[in-house]
Design a protein around this motif. Structure first.
Motif, PDB file in Angstrom:
ATOM      1  N   ASN A 188       0.990 -63.949  14.323  1.00 60.64           N
ATOM      2  CA  ASN A 188       2.248 -63.455  13.783  1.00 60.64           C
ATOM      3  C   ASN A 188       3.146 -64.673  13.601  1.00 60.64           C
ATOM      4  OD1 ASN A 188       4.601 -62.099  13.178  1.00 60.64           O
ATOM      5  ND2 ASN A 188       4.968 -61.378  15.261  1.00 60.64           N
ATOM      6  N   ALA A 192      -1.912 -59.094  20.101  1.00 58.57           N
ATOM      7  CA  ALA A 192      -1.060 -57.925  19.851  1.00 58.57           C
ATOM      8  C   ALA A 192      -1.572 -57.099  18.666  1.00 58.57           C
ATOM      9  CB  ALA A 192       0.384 -58.362  19.612  1.00 58.57           C
ATOM     10  N   TYR A 193      -2.210 -57.773  17.689  1.00 56.33           N
ATOM     11  CA  TYR A 193      -2.640 -57.090  16.457  1.00 56.33           C
ATOM     12  C   TYR A 193      -4.163 -56.971  16.355  1.00 56.33           C
ATOM     13  CZ  TYR A 193       2.193 -58.102  15.509  1.00 56.33           C
ATOM     14  OH  TYR A 193       3.560 -58.175  15.624  1.00 56.33           O
ATOM     15  N   ASP A 222      -3.019 -64.185  22.447  1.00 55.66           N
ATOM     16  CA  ASP A 222      -2.109 -63.063  22.213  1.00 55.66           C
ATOM     17  C   ASP A 222      -2.708 -62.206  21.109  1.00 55.66           C
ATOM     18  OD1 ASP A 222      -0.067 -61.347  21.474  1.00 55.66           O
ATOM     19  OD2 ASP A 222       1.519 -62.835  21.747  1.00 55.66           O
ATOM     20  N   SER A 244       2.140 -51.430  21.442  1.00 56.40           N
ATOM     21  CA  SER A 244       3.269 -51.314  20.504  1.00 56.40           C
ATOM     22  C   SER A 244       2.857 -51.225  19.044  1.00 56.40           C
ATOM     23  CB  SER A 244       4.192 -52.521  20.648  1.00 56.40           C
ATOM     24  OG  SER A 244       4.796 -52.549  21.903  1.00 56.40           O
ATOM     25  N   LYS A 245       1.650 -51.687  18.704  1.00 56.25           N
ATOM     26  CA  LYS A 245       1.295 -51.809  17.296  1.00 56.25           C
ATOM     27  C   LYS A 245       0.303 -50.713  16.908  1.00 56.25           C
ATOM     28  CE  LYS A 245       3.786 -55.536  17.675  1.00 56.25           C
ATOM     29  NZ  LYS A 245       5.147 -55.619  17.134  1.00 56.25           N
ATOM     30  N   GLY A 270       5.710 -53.855  27.935  1.00 57.96           N
ATOM     31  CA  GLY A 270       5.505 -54.609  26.701  1.00 57.96           C
ATOM     32  C   GLY A 270       4.756 -55.889  27.002  1.00 57.96           C
ATOM     33  N   SER A 271       4.059 -56.419  25.979  1.00 58.26           N
ATOM     34  CA  SER A 271       3.339 -57.665  26.240  1.00 58.26           C
ATOM     35  C   SER A 271       4.312 -58.830  26.404  1.00 58.26           C
ATOM     36  CB  SER A 271       2.280 -57.941  25.179  1.00 58.26           C
ATOM     37  OG  SER A 271       2.799 -57.863  23.892  1.00 58.26           O
ATOM     38  N   ASN A 272       5.554 -58.668  25.942  1.00 60.66           N
ATOM     39  CA  ASN A 272       6.542 -59.716  26.246  1.00 60.66           C
ATOM     40  C   ASN A 272       6.669 -59.929  27.750  1.00 60.66           C
ATOM     41  OD1 ASN A 272       7.324 -60.410  23.623  1.00 60.66           O
ATOM     42  ND2 ASN A 272       8.772 -58.714  23.511  1.00 60.66           N
ATOM     43  N   THR A 325      -1.197 -55.113  23.482  1.00 62.93           N
ATOM     44  CA  THR A 325      -0.031 -54.239  23.546  1.00 62.93           C
ATOM     45  C   THR A 325      -0.343 -52.866  22.969  1.00 62.93           C
ATOM     46  OG1 THR A 325       2.291 -53.980  22.908  1.00 62.93           O
ATOM     47  CG2 THR A 325       0.855 -55.031  21.289  1.00 62.93           C
ATOM     48  N   TYR A 340       4.480 -66.592  16.999  1.00 64.51           N
ATOM     49  CA  TYR A 340       5.401 -65.571  17.520  1.00 64.51           C
ATOM     50  C   TYR A 340       6.619 -66.222  18.177  1.00 64.51           C
ATOM     51  CZ  TYR A 340       6.897 -61.496  20.251  1.00 64.51           C
ATOM     52  OH  TYR A 340       7.609 -60.476  20.817  1.00 64.51           O
ATOM     53  N   LEU A 349       3.642 -61.756  28.989  1.00 64.71           N
ATOM     54  CA  LEU A 349       3.704 -63.199  28.696  1.00 64.71           C
ATOM     55  C   LEU A 349       4.697 -63.893  29.631  1.00 64.71           C
ATOM     56  CD1 LEU A 349       3.734 -63.008  24.773  1.00 64.71           C
ATOM     57  CD2 LEU A 349       1.769 -63.402  26.275  1.00 64.71           C
ATOM     58  N   ARG A 389       7.008 -49.016  25.493  1.00 66.79           N
ATOM     59  CA  ARG A 389       6.976 -50.313  26.161  1.00 66.79           C
ATOM     60  C   ARG A 389       5.788 -50.442  27.118  1.00 66.79           C
ATOM     61  NH1 ARG A 389       7.762 -53.041  23.558  1.00 66.79           N
ATOM     62  NH2 ARG A 389       8.574 -54.809  24.718  1.00 66.79           N
ATOM     63  N   THR A 403      -2.284 -67.148  19.053  1.00 63.47           N
ATOM     64  CA  THR A 403      -1.991 -65.790  18.618  1.00 63.47           C
ATOM     65  C   THR A 403      -3.012 -65.403  17.548  1.00 63.47           C
ATOM     66  OG1 THR A 403       0.319 -66.401  18.918  1.00 63.47           O
ATOM     67  CG2 THR A 403      -0.123 -64.273  17.874  1.00 63.47           C
TER      68      THR A 403
HETATM   69  N1  PMP Z   1       2.899 -60.769  20.708  1.00 61.46           N
HETATM   70  C1  PMP Z   1       3.037 -60.776  19.394  1.00 61.46           C
HETATM   71  C2  PMP Z   1       2.225 -61.734  18.583  1.00 61.46           C
HETATM   72  C3  PMP Z   1       3.942 -59.913  18.773  1.00 61.46           C
HETATM   73  O1  PMP Z   1       4.099 -59.946  17.449  1.00 61.46           O
HETATM   74  C4  PMP Z   1       4.697 -59.009  19.562  1.00 61.46           C
HETATM   75  C5  PMP Z   1       5.675 -58.022  18.967  1.00 61.46           C
HETATM   76  N2  PMP Z   1       6.361 -58.413  17.871  1.00 61.46           N
HETATM   77  C6  PMP Z   1       4.516 -59.067  20.940  1.00 61.46           C
HETATM   78  C7  PMP Z   1       3.602 -59.943  21.486  1.00 61.46           C
HETATM   79  C8  PMP Z   1       5.326 -58.252  21.893  1.00 61.46           C
HETATM   80  O2  PMP Z   1       5.252 -56.915  21.715  1.00 61.46           O
HETATM   81  P1  PMP Z   1       5.530 -55.881  22.887  1.00 61.46           P
HETATM   82  O3  PMP Z   1       6.434 -56.531  23.895  1.00 61.46           O
HETATM   83  O4  PMP Z   1       6.167 -54.735  22.181  1.00 61.46           O
HETATM   84  O5  PMP Z   1       4.192 -55.575  23.459  1.00 61.46           O
END
Ligand code: PMP
Length: 366
Positions: free
Chosen positions: A175, A202-203, A200, A230-231, A100-102, A228, A126, A105, A239, A171
């Motif tokens: 978000n 992510a989107y 960031d 994830s989206k 995951g990008s979490n 990521t 975020y 980070l 993950r 970001t």
């Molecule tokens: N960065 C941003 C801006 C996000 O909104 C999210 C998920 N809500 C993430 C990172 C992390 O997502 P993930 O760990 O699933 O990649």
């Protein structure tokens, strides 16, 4: 009774700086319409799921061995995807991947933040950025966005130049507010920065704005772009987060990453999922069109809608956002109270889910 249940948090020799903090906690509730964590609502196709199963079956006999610690094949595939998406030629040396990008980070803050160092973010943004800062003992320096949630770039650049944070989070799209930052504005911020800027993204796939990856060649020592699966890639459960940067940044992260952090299962499943990128990413245009439809319908009903480049929409105004959030839940629709006064955030779902959300919107208390 549960063993150890009498032990309270306050009984533990916990780090003083973590006492009284709240963990990340988006509710995971079993309701008909789950529109609260910005997932892709479209499940994997049968072909994709079958490919994941086959890929995992292929490596199952090797699970007694540690995985490729450097995840080179996966990073090659991610680099190929980014090259195609951005027209910037990247190789595996430019890409790093994590759970995951979490985790991406967190590794960035472990390497570039930490005790005695400062990370700056433009809020609201975020919620995990300050939480990961706290976990890595990086001082968090929140800087407000404008009242309409846009970024005052000149002011932001001046604050960066003056306070010289070690890490700056931008970001884009942001978000929970939805706007993305133009490359020209980003250039201004990077030029003002003596630390690293983490964009960031992510989107990113949902936004018409060009990726910050376009600036990597120019600002390699200052810029990290986080992404990521994830989206847009509909792989939240798998993950898989990643970044694009100069190879030296990837080298730096080797100092803090745990060995074998990406399991062989994750690597195989992510690669299988990437082989279906074009079909998965077909949902992006549909979701963007639905986002615009939902935004217009909300505005029509008299809500204030924040313009979004992502797969979610922030809207208001509510006297008591918490109460309205509950009212949605009573209609079977789980959206997100992101802690911004008077506002709630809805993730764009399938047309049917969005219709259910819009129907509830006509009836909730405001
Ligand atoms: N960065 C941003 C801006 C996000 O909104 C999210 C998920 N809500 C993430 C990172 C992390 O997502 P993930 O760990 O699933 O990649």
């Amino acid at each position: 009774p549960v063993v150890g249940a009498r032990v309270e948090l306050s009984d533990l020799p916990l780090r003083e700086d973590l006492r009284g903090r709240t963990p990340y906690g988006a509710p995971q509730l079993d309701v008909p319409y789950r529109l609260n964590t910005n997932e892709n609502p479209y499940e994997p196709t049968d072909a994709l799921a079958a490919d994941v199963v086959a890929a995992v079956a292929e490596i199952a006999g090797d699970l007694h061995r540690y995985p490729d610690r450097d995840a080179v094949a996966l990073r090659d595939d991610l680099a190929a995807y980014l090259t195609e998406a951005t027209s910037v030629t990247l190789t595996s040396e430019n890409v790093w991947a994590a759970n995951g990008s979490n985790e991406i980070l967190q590794q960035i803050l472990q390497a570039f933040g930490g005790p005695g160092r400062v990370a700056l973010g433009f809020e609201p943004s975020y919620s995990m950025h300050p939480i990961i800062a706290a976990g890595t003992r990086t001082e968090w320096s929140p800087t407000p966005r404008r009242q309409d949630f846009s970024l005052d770039v000149e002011k932001a650049a001046a604050i960066i130049a003056e306070t010289r944070p070690d890490v700056v989070f931008v970001t884009s799209p942001n978000n929970p507010t939805g706007q993305s930052i133009p490359l020209e504005d980003l250039r201004l911020l990077i030029s003002a920065c003596t630390g690293v800027i983490v964009v960031d993204e992510a989107y990113a796939e949902f936004s018409p704005q060009e990726s910050a990856i376009k600036l990597l060649d120019e600002f390699g020592s200052r810029l990290i772009v986080s992404r990521t699966m994830s989206k847009a890639f509909a792989f939240a459960g798998g993950r898989l987060g990643y970044l694009a940067a100069a190879p030296a940044v990837v080298d730096a992260l080797q100092l803090v990453r745990l060995p074998y952090h990406l399991s062989a299962l994750t690597q195989a499943a992510a690669r299988a999922s990437l082989r279906h990128a074009s079909e998965t990413l077909g949902s992006v245009a549909k979701l963007a069109a639905e986002r615009d439809r939902v935004s217009a319908a909300l505005a029509e009903m008299g809500f204030q809608v924040v313009p979004s480049d992502a797969n979610f929409v922030l809207f208001g105004w509510f006297e008591d956002a918490r109460e309205t959030w509950k009212s949605y839940l009573e209609h079977g629709v789980l959206i997100r109270d992101v802690g911004i006064a008077g506002h709630l955030r809805v993730t764009i779902g399938t047309p049917e889910e969005n219709d259910a959300f819009l129907a509830a919107s006509k009836e909730v208390s405001r």
